[in-house]
Design an enzyme around this catalytic site. Structure first.
Site, PDB file in Angstrom:
ATOM      1  CB  SER A 171      -0.953  -0.034   1.199  1.00  0.00           C
ATOM      2  OG  SER A 171      -1.898   1.002   1.127  1.00  0.00           O
ATOM      3  CG  ASP A 195      -3.627  -3.311  -4.057  1.00  0.00           C
ATOM      4  OD1 ASP A 195      -3.656  -3.233  -5.298  1.00  0.00           O
ATOM      5  OD2 ASP A 195      -4.615  -3.046  -3.351  1.00  0.00           O
ATOM      6  CG  HIS A 283      -5.435  -2.323   0.095  1.00  0.00           C
ATOM      7  ND1 HIS A 283      -4.793  -2.013  -1.091  1.00  0.00           N
ATOM      8  CD2 HIS A 283      -4.860  -1.514   1.040  1.00  0.00           C
ATOM      9  CE1 HIS A 283      -3.897  -1.066  -0.878  1.00  0.00           C
ATOM     10  NE2 HIS A 283      -3.912  -0.755   0.407  1.00  0.00           N
TER      11      HIS A 283
END
Length: 496
Positions: A171, A195, A283
């Site tokens: 992330s 991601d 996610h």
């Protein structure tokens, strides 16, 4: 017209607000930061100044096979007696960085443990709990500081070959990895982005603002919660490519199993884990997929992704060729490194693969094609149908049933229909298929016929060398005992 005027007014208000609020700050050894840095009226309309490095105070915990339970913990400006440290500059070094407001970081230890089980190396967990708190826009600003801290920490070990350094970020941690790579002028060996965060990064066309493929010698990314190329803030991940190899698992749209996990989180889980599964399920799947690939012997099948225009094209069987030189397919995970030699060819392209809906997620991928027979004088009519296939191994008495198409669709004669499916079972062991079909419960009493020439199965998880320079997928053909299949009686297909 009214909408365009409203948009213009919002743009002017936003721009004036940012201009009025313009501020800058300098931190010794880190540079000067300005609230107009990376400004974009649509994708990053507001910036905050990062906190002081001493406030963020990221920590670096070193693990090796010699100190699995007792890490050496340092700050970004370490004072290390190298003779007393377990750090070994002759071994590869991997740094793992978490993202925004991550309370549960067991995944970092899972990656660490799997890698150390596989090989002896230096693993460093980077944590920045004093900088990753809400609001998100503040954490985004702080991430620049953390990235420089990571770069400084790596730089401290002057005898580390930078090509042996691999930074893994999830992330917002993906962009921190990018900032660290920029600080080290792109000399880091590899960055893997799990991601990479989309909000305030998606659409910002500035290589200094986010992870870019120039931040390391090789950059690969795994996307599982894509945004939309025209609608920002619709998810937590990115739709844009940002690396040499960009893999969009399950199209990075809807991850299998997440609806079930969200329901379980809502009904049964404690609050500590509820948000992770309820909100961030897709996610965090990038992390779970990557963890499974670290130890190859524990995989059911190879996690191979194929270059394709989009997810729909991949699902419909339009992309199952590795290309003459093998550059159009890549393994997700550590073995993506094998495609480093193709990095300039694959840059900007998307690769796709499918998974299962529960651990073990990485499974066999198969492209199943139903080849309809040619039309003839028998006045064969196209049928609106749902097709069911039962795969059989008659020697071992094994069976597996699948639904070829979840929704009713029209099957025209002389046409091929393809679908990618995943399975925990290796289809090479099946020697026959029974095909049944339905044209709807309300009209099932009417006997109708479909005419099928054959069923082709191509393994997307098993690739063999055709010769020294070419690769091919394993292929199987099944032919029916009779090409006419009624909606009342199934027909058996045999492998040829």
């Amino acid at each position: 017209m009214m909408a365009s005027k409203l948009f213009l007014c919002l743009f002017i208000i936003c721009y004036l607000f940012i201009t009025i609020q313009t501020a800058s700050i300098s931190y010794d050894g880190f540079g000067t930061f300005n609230t107009l840095d990376f400004f974009d009226p649509i994708h990053r309309p507001i910036n905050l100044l990062p906190k002081h490095p001493d406030v963020i105070n990221a920590t670096f915990s070193l693990y090796t096979r010699k100190n699995l339970q007792n890490p050496e913990t340092y700050n970004y400006n370490p004072r290390i007696n190298r003779s007393q440290s377990f750090f070994d500059s002759n071994k590869s070094t991997k740094l793992i960085i978490h993202g925004y407001n991550e309370d549960a970081r067991e995944w970092m230890h899972s990656i660490k443990n799997n890698y150390l089980q596989l090989e002896d190396l230096n693993i460093i967990l980077v944590e920045w709990p004093n900088g990753d708190d809400p609001p998100y826009v503040q954490a985004v600003a702080n991430s620049q500081i953390v990235g420089i801290m990571v770069g400084k920490f790596i730089e401290f070990f002057k005898n580390i070959p930078l090509e042996n350094v691999h930074i893994i970020g999830h992330s917002l941690g993906s962009h921190i990895a990018g900032y660290a790579g920029k600080y080290l002028r792109g000399r880091v060996g590899r960055i893997t982005a799990l991601d990479p965060a989309g909000p305030l990064f998606e659409g910002v066309n500035n290589s200094a603002a986010r992870l870019w493929d120039t931040d390391a010698q090789f950059v690969d990314s795994i996307h599982t919660d894509r945004g939309h190329d025209k609608i920002p803030f619709t998810s937590f991940g990115m739709y844009e490519t940002c690396s040499h190899i960009s893999i969009f698992v399950n199209g990075a749209e809807k991850q299998p199993g997440c609806p079930r996990e969200r329901l379980n989180a809502l009904l049964f889980e404690e609050s500590a884990n509820r948000t992770r599964h309820l909100v961030f399920c897709a996610h965090v799947r990038s992390v779970e997929y990557f963890i499974e690939t670290i130890i190859p012997d524990q995989l059911i099948a190879k996690p191979i992704a194929y270059q394709c225009q989009d997810w729909s094209s991949f699902q419909n069987g339009e992309c199952h060729d590795c290309g003459l030189d093998g550059s159009k397919c890549v393994e997700l995970g550590p073995n993506a490194e094998k495609n480093r030699r193709f990095k300039n060819k694959s840059r900007g392209h998307r690769f796709f693969m499918a998974t299962g809906d529960s651990p073990k997620y990485i499974r066999f991928q198969y492209l199943i094609t139903i080849r309809m027979a040619q039309s003839s004088s028998e006045n064969r009519q196209a049928q609106n149908a749902k097709i069911f296939l039962e795969f059989q191994n008659n020697r071992k008495n094994q069976k597996q049933q699948i639904t070829f198409n979840s929704n009713y669709q029209k099957f025209e004669y002389g046409t091929n229909y393809s679908q990618v499916i995943v399975s925990e079972i290796n289809y090479n062991q099946f020697d026959s298929i029974i095909m049944n079909w339905s044209h709807g419960p309300l009209i099932e009493l009417i006997t109708r016929s479909m005419f099928v020439d054959s069923i082709q199965i191509i393994s997307l998880s098993e690739i063999k060398l055709r010769n020294k320079n070419q690769q091919r997928n394993i292929e199987m053909i099944f032919r029916p005992e009779s090409i006419e299949i009624t909606n009342r009686n199934g027909i058996k297909f045999h492998k040829v």
